[in-house]
Design a protein around this motif. Structure first.
Motif, PDB file in Angstrom:
ATOM      1  N   ILE A 161       0.837  -1.204   0.000  1.00  0.00           N
ATOM      2  CA  ILE A 161       0.000   0.000   0.000  1.00  0.00           C
ATOM      3  C   ILE A 161       0.872   1.255   0.000  1.00  0.00           C
ATOM      4  N   ALA A 162       1.915   1.260   0.833  1.00  0.00           N
ATOM      5  CA  ALA A 162       2.799   2.430   0.906  1.00  0.00           C
ATOM      6  C   ALA A 162       3.497   2.684  -0.429  1.00  0.00           C
ATOM      7  N   THR A 163       3.928   1.611  -1.091  1.00  0.00           N
ATOM      8  CA  THR A 163       4.620   1.763  -2.372  1.00  0.00           C
ATOM      9  C   THR A 163       3.668   2.254  -3.457  1.00  0.00           C
ATOM     10  N   ARG A 164       2.445   1.733  -3.443  1.00  0.00           N
ATOM     11  CA  ARG A 164       1.466   2.202  -4.427  1.00  0.00           C
ATOM     12  C   ARG A 164       1.167   3.684  -4.217  1.00  0.00           C
ATOM     13  N   ASP A 165       1.027   4.080  -2.953  1.00  0.00           N
ATOM     14  CA  ASP A 165       0.770   5.490  -2.657  1.00  0.00           C
ATOM     15  C   ASP A 165       1.951   6.365  -3.081  1.00  0.00           C
ATOM     16  N   ALA A 166       3.158   5.890  -2.791  1.00  0.00           N
ATOM     17  CA  ALA A 166       4.362   6.630  -3.187  1.00  0.00           C
ATOM     18  C   ALA A 166       4.465   6.731  -4.700  1.00  0.00           C
ATOM     19  N   ILE A 182      12.654   3.863  -2.240  1.00  0.00           N
ATOM     20  CA  ILE A 182      12.082   3.420  -0.967  1.00  0.00           C
ATOM     21  C   ILE A 182      12.944   2.300  -0.409  1.00  0.00           C
ATOM     22  N   GLU A 183      13.479   2.522   0.765  1.00  0.00           N
ATOM     23  CA  GLU A 183      14.342   1.527   1.424  1.00  0.00           C
ATOM     24  C   GLU A 183      13.521   0.727   2.433  1.00  0.00           C
ATOM     25  N   THR A 184      13.525  -0.586   2.295  1.00  0.00           N
ATOM     26  CA  THR A 184      12.790  -1.445   3.212  1.00  0.00           C
ATOM     27  C   THR A 184      13.736  -2.201   4.137  1.00  0.00           C
ATOM     28  N   MET A 185      13.148  -2.802   5.157  1.00  0.00           N
ATOM     29  CA  MET A 185      13.908  -3.692   6.022  1.00  0.00           C
ATOM     30  C   MET A 185      14.223  -4.983   5.263  1.00  0.00           C
ATOM     31  N   GLY A 186      15.059  -5.838   5.880  1.00  0.00           N
ATOM     32  CA  GLY A 186      15.327  -7.115   5.225  1.00  0.00           C
ATOM     33  C   GLY A 186      16.667  -7.751   5.528  1.00  0.00           C
ATOM     34  N   ARG A 187      17.619  -6.987   5.970  1.00  0.00           N
ATOM     35  CA  ARG A 187      18.956  -7.505   6.296  1.00  0.00           C
ATOM     36  C   ARG A 187      19.540  -8.373   5.189  1.00  0.00           C
ATOM     37  N   ASN A 188      19.570  -9.699   5.369  1.00  0.00           N
ATOM     38  CA  ASN A 188      20.285 -10.566   4.428  1.00  0.00           C
ATOM     39  C   ASN A 188      19.402 -11.181   3.350  1.00  0.00           C
ATOM     40  N   THR A 189      18.119 -10.928   3.387  1.00  0.00           N
ATOM     41  CA  THR A 189      17.211 -11.485   2.393  1.00  0.00           C
ATOM     42  C   THR A 189      16.264 -10.413   1.889  1.00  0.00           C
ATOM     43  N   GLY A 190      15.732 -10.628   0.691  1.00  0.00           N
ATOM     44  CA  GLY A 190      14.909  -9.606   0.066  1.00  0.00           C
ATOM     45  C   GLY A 190      13.424  -9.862   0.071  1.00  0.00           C
ATOM     46  N   TRP A 191      12.946 -10.740   0.945  1.00  0.00           N
ATOM     47  CA  TRP A 191      11.524 -11.069   0.962  1.00  0.00           C
ATOM     48  C   TRP A 191      10.648  -9.835   1.166  1.00  0.00           C
ATOM     49  N   LYS A 292      12.272   6.085   3.890  1.00  0.00           N
ATOM     50  CA  LYS A 292      12.647   4.906   4.665  1.00  0.00           C
ATOM     51  C   LYS A 292      11.659   4.756   5.813  1.00  0.00           C
ATOM     52  N   PRO A 293      10.698   3.833   5.695  1.00  0.00           N
ATOM     53  CA  PRO A 293       9.670   3.703   6.730  1.00  0.00           C
ATOM     54  C   PRO A 293      10.218   3.322   8.109  1.00  0.00           C
TER      55      PRO A 293
END
Length: 402
Positions: A161-166, A182-191, A292-293
């Motif tokens: 939803i946030a990405t669609r709004d952005a 837009i930078e998301t959380m995720g550390r070592n994986t991109g899920w 960056k949320p």
């Protein structure tokens, strides 16, 4: 099998989520049905509560408050990121015996499952009968074997939803602010980052480019990708994982301060969006802004997935059922059934198979160019976010004719 009578203890570990309390409610409400469970204690700040003998009496709570946990975000028992030292396991054993704790439940991710395994091991080594069950929880969705982790569906819905709004924002103001990263959380994986693709309804919708740590980042290829989309649309929306790495496997950006490294050696990540904005500005002479949320994406209840909430509750209930039936040294596993209609059931997976392990986004979920996800990923992730996103309208661009 004779009933094992004694008290139950549960702790919450790692990053709080929108649904971890739903699992807690499941444990408490199921435990109330079994007379072999004589008391229920909540560890305050996870395993630290066990070491410090800091417990909440869960059996004396208002039933309405327990039921309310099913729709309450964060971690009601308070969480931690604490690595138990070898000598502290002896203290844990003493506390288990002192409080006659026979059922041990720990909700968390990779490191938390390892803690549950080690608590069980110290009990076994000392001939103390204990049933230890791990409850899966991580927005990172990176626990091995399990189809998906409770917490993931909600962060995926929030970010979609946030990405669609952005995307709509950038499209509207694209003549001024040309690129949004837009930078998301995720550390070592991109899920988590991959889930932003669920925002797209039409070909030109955001996000236009997605970058995951599973594919090494290359500056020249990235700039070519951005330039191509910009020339087509006049604006670009990019989502990127905080744990993006270069060809040597090194984080593009990560804090080097000791205070920003937790007890498991995890460095605080962040800043990759700023880095990409600078790269775009310098390399393409195009203005770029970033969002960056932060931790709100993992814990917000406003966009929580109803599927995620129900499955989190289910794994909590099933953890108790499995333990009462004599199971120990397992984590509750979510298993997706085959068929056109989405359905998920539970079974068990050995703690040793998930402790400290990491499940990467597989190649079949990432396109050949390494800058987006495939239809196979969309098919995997879409059922987890709990239904369609809110409907938006678009005006038809009908020109005025005199």
């Amino acid at each position: 099998m004779s009933k094992l009578k004694g008290n139950l203890v549960i702790g919450q570990s790692g990053g709080p989520t929108a649904v971890i309390n739903s699992s807690l409610a499941g444990v408490i409400q199921e435990a109330m049905k079994h007379d072999e469970i004589t008391g229920m204690f909540g560890m305050v700040h996870g395993i630290m509560g066990m070491i410090n003998e800091d417990f909440i009496d869960l059996g004396k709570q208002d039933p309405a408050d327990i039921d309310g946990l099913r729709h309450t975000p964060s971690a009601a028992l308070s969480s931690c990121r604490y690595k138990v030292s070898p000598n502290e396991y002896e203290k844990i054993l003493e506390v288990l015996k002192k409080y006659n704790i026979r059922y041990f439940f720990y909700a968390g991710g990779n490191d938390s499952q390892d803690t549950a395994k080690k608590v069980s091991s110290i009990a076994k080594e000392n001939n103390y009968e204990l049933r230890a069950i791990g409850i899966p929880k991580t927005v990172d969705n990176d626990l091995p074997i399990i189809d998906h982790c409770p917490g993931y569906g909600s962060v995926a819905r929030w970010l979609a939803i946030a990405t669609r709004d952005a995307g709509l924002d950038t499209e509207a103001i694209g003549i001024v602010d040309n690129v949004k990263v837009i930078e998301t959380m995720g550390r070592n994986t991109g899920w988590i980052t991959a889930s932003t693709a669920l925002a797209k309804e039409h070909e030109d919708d955001a996000p236009h480019l997605i970058y995951l740590p599973e594919k090494p980042f290359e500056e020249e290829r990235f700039l070519a990708d951005v330039d191509r989309v910009y020339k087509k649309l006049g604006y670009v929306v990019i989502t990127v994982c905080e744990g993006l790495v270069d060809k040597n496997g090194e984080y593009i950006t990560a804090s080097s301060r000791a205070i920003d490294t937790d007890k498991f050696g995890h460095r605080q990540l962040g800043g990759v969006a700023i880095y990409l904005c600078d790269l775009i500005a310098n390399g393409l002479k195009i203005k770029a802004r970033w969002d960056k949320p932060g931790t709100i994406q993992r814990v917000s209840m406003v966009c929580a997935s109803n599927v995620d909430l129900e499955e989190a509750y289910m794994v909590g209930k099933m953890a108790v059922k499995y333990a009462v039936d004599g199971k120990t040294d397992y984590m509750v596993n979510l298993v997706r059934e085959s068929g056109k209609e989405y359905k998920c059931t539970t079974d068990l997976v050995e703690l040793e198979k998930v402790a400290l392990g990491t499940k990467k986004v597989p190649d079949e979920f990432i396109n050949a160019e390494g800058n987006y996800v495939t239809d196979a990923f969309i098919e995997y992730a879409k059922p987890l976010i709990g239904g369609d996103l809110p409907k938006y309208s678009r005006l038809k661009k009908i020109p005025v004719k005199l």
